[in-house]
Write a protein that holds these residues in place. Sequence first.
Motif, PDB file in Angstrom:
ATOM      1  N   ALA A 208      65.407  88.949  17.645  1.00  0.00           N
ATOM      2  CA  ALA A 208      66.471  88.246  18.011  1.00  0.00           C
ATOM      3  C   ALA A 208      67.419  89.581  18.557  1.00  0.00           C
ATOM      4  O   ALA A 208      68.466  89.227  19.206  1.00  0.00           O
ATOM      5  CB  ALA A 208      67.191  88.063  16.446  1.00  0.00           C
ATOM      6  N   ASP A 209      67.357  90.693  18.073  1.00  0.00           N
ATOM      7  CA  ASP A 209      67.781  91.858  18.895  1.00  0.00           C
ATOM      8  C   ASP A 209      67.298  92.334  20.513  1.00  0.00           C
ATOM      9  O   ASP A 209      68.238  92.553  21.103  1.00  0.00           O
ATOM     10  CB  ASP A 209      67.602  93.116  18.299  1.00  0.00           C
ATOM     11  N   ARG A 210      66.222  91.755  20.505  1.00  0.00           N
ATOM     12  CA  ARG A 210      65.636  91.918  21.859  1.00  0.00           C
ATOM     13  C   ARG A 210      66.111  91.089  23.049  1.00  0.00           C
ATOM     14  O   ARG A 210      66.333  91.288  24.034  1.00  0.00           O
ATOM     15  CB  ARG A 210      64.168  91.809  21.928  1.00  0.00           C
ATOM     16  N   TYR A 211      66.549  89.793  22.666  1.00  0.00           N
ATOM     17  CA  TYR A 211      66.713  88.703  23.446  1.00  0.00           C
ATOM     18  C   TYR A 211      68.165  88.434  23.520  1.00  0.00           C
ATOM     19  O   TYR A 211      68.872  88.198  22.296  1.00  0.00           O
ATOM     20  CB  TYR A 211      65.792  87.480  23.089  1.00  0.00           C
ATOM     21  N   PRO A 212      68.964  88.341  24.854  1.00  0.00           N
ATOM     22  CA  PRO A 212      70.332  87.883  24.615  1.00  0.00           C
ATOM     23  C   PRO A 212      70.353  86.472  23.978  1.00  0.00           C
ATOM     24  O   PRO A 212      71.352  86.160  23.038  1.00  0.00           O
ATOM     25  CB  PRO A 212      70.697  87.823  26.218  1.00  0.00           C
ATOM     26  N   GLU A 213      69.559  85.674  24.419  1.00  0.00           N
ATOM     27  CA  GLU A 213      69.596  84.248  23.808  1.00  0.00           C
ATOM     28  C   GLU A 213      68.038  83.909  23.525  1.00  0.00           C
ATOM     29  O   GLU A 213      67.134  83.808  24.342  1.00  0.00           O
ATOM     30  CB  GLU A 213      69.974  83.137  24.974  1.00  0.00           C
ATOM     31  N   VAL A 214      67.773  83.886  22.177  1.00  0.00           N
ATOM     32  CA  VAL A 214      66.568  83.835  21.564  1.00  0.00           C
ATOM     33  C   VAL A 214      65.779  82.536  21.977  1.00  0.00           C
ATOM     34  O   VAL A 214      66.533  81.252  22.030  1.00  0.00           O
ATOM     35  CB  VAL A 214      66.383  84.126  20.121  1.00  0.00           C
ATOM     36  N   PRO A 215      64.511  82.318  22.640  1.00  0.00           N
ATOM     37  CA  PRO A 215      64.105  80.982  22.868  1.00  0.00           C
ATOM     38  C   PRO A 215      63.979  80.270  21.552  1.00  0.00           C
ATOM     39  O   PRO A 215      63.782  80.570  20.760  1.00  0.00           O
ATOM     40  CB  PRO A 215      62.800  81.425  23.550  1.00  0.00           C
ATOM     41  N   LEU A 216      64.319  78.765  21.887  1.00  0.00           N
ATOM     42  CA  LEU A 216      64.076  77.747  20.983  1.00  0.00           C
ATOM     43  C   LEU A 216      62.568  77.878  20.370  1.00  0.00           C
ATOM     44  O   LEU A 216      62.387  77.511  19.053  1.00  0.00           O
ATOM     45  CB  LEU A 216      64.333  76.339  21.454  1.00  0.00           C
ATOM     46  N   THR A 217      61.663  78.096  21.195  1.00  0.00           N
ATOM     47  CA  THR A 217      60.253  78.119  20.888  1.00  0.00           C
ATOM     48  C   THR A 217      60.010  79.015  19.705  1.00  0.00           C
ATOM     49  O   THR A 217      59.280  78.796  18.691  1.00  0.00           O
ATOM     50  CB  THR A 217      59.361  78.509  21.803  1.00  0.00           C
ATOM     51  N   PHE A 218      60.681  80.110  19.651  1.00  0.00           N
ATOM     52  CA  PHE A 218      60.595  81.261  18.541  1.00  0.00           C
ATOM     53  C   PHE A 218      61.055  80.837  17.292  1.00  0.00           C
ATOM     54  O   PHE A 218      60.559  80.981  16.347  1.00  0.00           O
ATOM     55  CB  PHE A 218      61.279  82.531  19.196  1.00  0.00           C
ATOM     56  N   TRP A 219      62.184  80.209  17.390  1.00  0.00           N
ATOM     57  CA  TRP A 219      63.147  79.623  16.116  1.00  0.00           C
ATOM     58  C   TRP A 219      62.172  78.656  15.646  1.00  0.00           C
ATOM     59  O   TRP A 219      62.081  78.593  14.418  1.00  0.00           O
ATOM     60  CB  TRP A 219      64.402  79.184  16.615  1.00  0.00           C
ATOM     61  N   ASN A 220      61.589  77.570  16.280  1.00  0.00           N
ATOM     62  CA  ASN A 220      60.521  76.832  15.760  1.00  0.00           C
ATOM     63  C   ASN A 220      59.727  77.240  15.138  1.00  0.00           C
ATOM     64  O   ASN A 220      59.118  76.962  14.057  1.00  0.00           O
ATOM     65  CB  ASN A 220      60.509  75.659  16.660  1.00  0.00           C
ATOM     66  N   ASN A 221      59.055  78.267  15.688  1.00  0.00           N
ATOM     67  CA  ASN A 221      57.882  79.056  15.143  1.00  0.00           C
ATOM     68  C   ASN A 221      58.229  79.720  13.819  1.00  0.00           C
ATOM     69  O   ASN A 221      57.324  79.536  12.851  1.00  0.00           O
ATOM     70  CB  ASN A 221      57.271  80.036  15.992  1.00  0.00           C
ATOM     71  N   ALA A 222      59.280  80.484  13.789  1.00  0.00           N
ATOM     72  CA  ALA A 222      59.826  81.066  12.654  1.00  0.00           C
ATOM     73  C   ALA A 222      60.070  80.070  11.429  1.00  0.00           C
ATOM     74  O   ALA A 222      59.722  80.439  10.329  1.00  0.00           O
ATOM     75  CB  ALA A 222      60.999  82.036  13.028  1.00  0.00           C
ATOM     76  N   PHE A 223      60.585  79.140  11.809  1.00  0.00           N
ATOM     77  CA  PHE A 223      60.887  78.097  10.697  1.00  0.00           C
ATOM     78  C   PHE A 223      59.738  77.794  10.201  1.00  0.00           C
ATOM     79  O   PHE A 223      59.604  77.061   8.912  1.00  0.00           O
ATOM     80  CB  PHE A 223      61.849  76.960  11.331  1.00  0.00           C
ATOM     81  N   THR A 224      58.669  77.089  11.098  1.00  0.00           N
ATOM     82  CA  THR A 224      57.502  76.635  10.718  1.00  0.00           C
ATOM     83  C   THR A 224      56.833  77.538   9.509  1.00  0.00           C
ATOM     84  O   THR A 224      56.293  77.272   8.559  1.00  0.00           O
ATOM     85  CB  THR A 224      56.520  76.370  11.733  1.00  0.00           C
TER      86      THR A 224
END
Length: 528
Positions: A208-224
């Motif tokens: 989250a700190d690395r990306y100005p706008e975190v990709p949706l793919t990452f959030w979906n993987n994290a939630f899974t």
Amino acid sequence: MVSAAWGGGGGGMERDPGPEGARRALGRLLEAVLASRGEANAVFDILAVLQSEDHEETQEAVRACSRLFGALLERGELFVGRLPSEDSVMAGSQGATRKYKVWMRHRYHSCCNRLQELLAHASFEVKELALSTLMKFVQLEGAYPLEKPKWDGCYLFPRQLFKAVVEGLLSPENDCSLLLSRFREYLEHDDIRYHVMRAATDVVGRVADRYPEVPLTFWNNAFTLLSAVSLPRQECSFSTFYVKHVELSSTWKVVHLKEHRKAFQLMWLGFLRHKLPLSLYKKVLVVMHDSILPHLAQPSLMIDFLTRAYDVGGAISLLALNGLFVLIHQHNLEYPDFYRKLYGLLDPSVFHVKYRARFFHLADLFLSSSHLPAYLVAAFAKRLSRLALTAPPEALLMVLPFICNLLRRHPACRVLVHRPLGPELDADPYDPEEEDPAKSRALESSLWELQALQRHYHPEVSQAASVINQALSVPEVSIAPLLDLTAFEVFERDLKKKGQESVPLEFIPAQGLLGRQDDLCAQHFTLS
């Protein structure tokens, strides 16, 4: 950096083309390395096949690395302790055994780094094999640690290697849902589950700190991954460990449910403090009341998240109700404008949203208290009656008993359907635009909408609305079977009804095509 070579062996890998040739050649190299340290340079040839573009050859190389480094870990032939740089050790005057172990430990690190990269391979078979191999190394490193214990009885777990696995699963570029479903079986182990929570907290924060706008793919993987973590609800002893230990110590955090709950709480709070996509907010709120709140060390820390979600409006607010219900009833949450917000959620769309059943179930619970003021209950009954005028039949069959139950619970509101000494009204005093139920003047009005619905085209709706014509029975009508009623079910139910066998169409039955024999038409016309 060019890696230093070891000894004089390893003259390149000669093999027949194709996966079968690769398997035989890798087998020969593997046997040579394990048989003699003088053949250690053959490890480079094995690692080189990991870079192959042929996924079958890559799988053979992964299997060879699994056998090779698994055997080296068990035999204690990898350097233990803080790993020094390869160049400094090879150039120094230390013994050959120490140099060999340091050198081979660096090759082991290269292998693990490549296996982490393979978690994003195009072939699922390669990804699955890389994951199982890395988890095998986690188990072996736990049994044969590559770090020295700081004190006797110190709990050791290969955290860095395992964090690399979690980081590979939480890819910002690739959808890892299928691989994560394969990983779920490891979460049955108590130590894996604990370290997943710790590692995921760290990885989510760094990405989250690395990306100005975190990709949706990452959030979906994290939630899974996060939603796959489940804790026992009652205190119990943790003993199902993936990394085997001779004896478990009560001083280890990993054996206590309290510590698991703290890690679980930090994981979810760290995840929810970021700006999430709207679709993900919905997924989180769906599982909040059942899968998150019961496992938190301090559930009240979710108050800010849930109240913000409740203020958003629409489906987000509907979903936030479940979590708020748990906090209000079990953790004494004070929410001054709660009923005003709940009243504001009642609009025509509430009968059509996906979460209609959940909303009315919770609304029924919130309005069940006999201590609620009459004006508030009257406002809800009136608002629902007004919305019922345009609601579909399947929703009406649920909302009409809902309104009648409100009148049963709160006798002071029965003036809405029976006011014998009341004045004649030229207009409805109820103000549907008023956001505050206390100022809506609902108690001065009546539920004339229910009388209008007695003429509804659907006979069951008409019958349900006619209940107010008689004195309301004391027992409430359960709305639970009606919450999930759909238009299809109503239609199917109507089709299965049996009609009367003979239905009168007119008082005098027709005797022929042109009517009765003495009819004027029959006197002047005949069929030929």
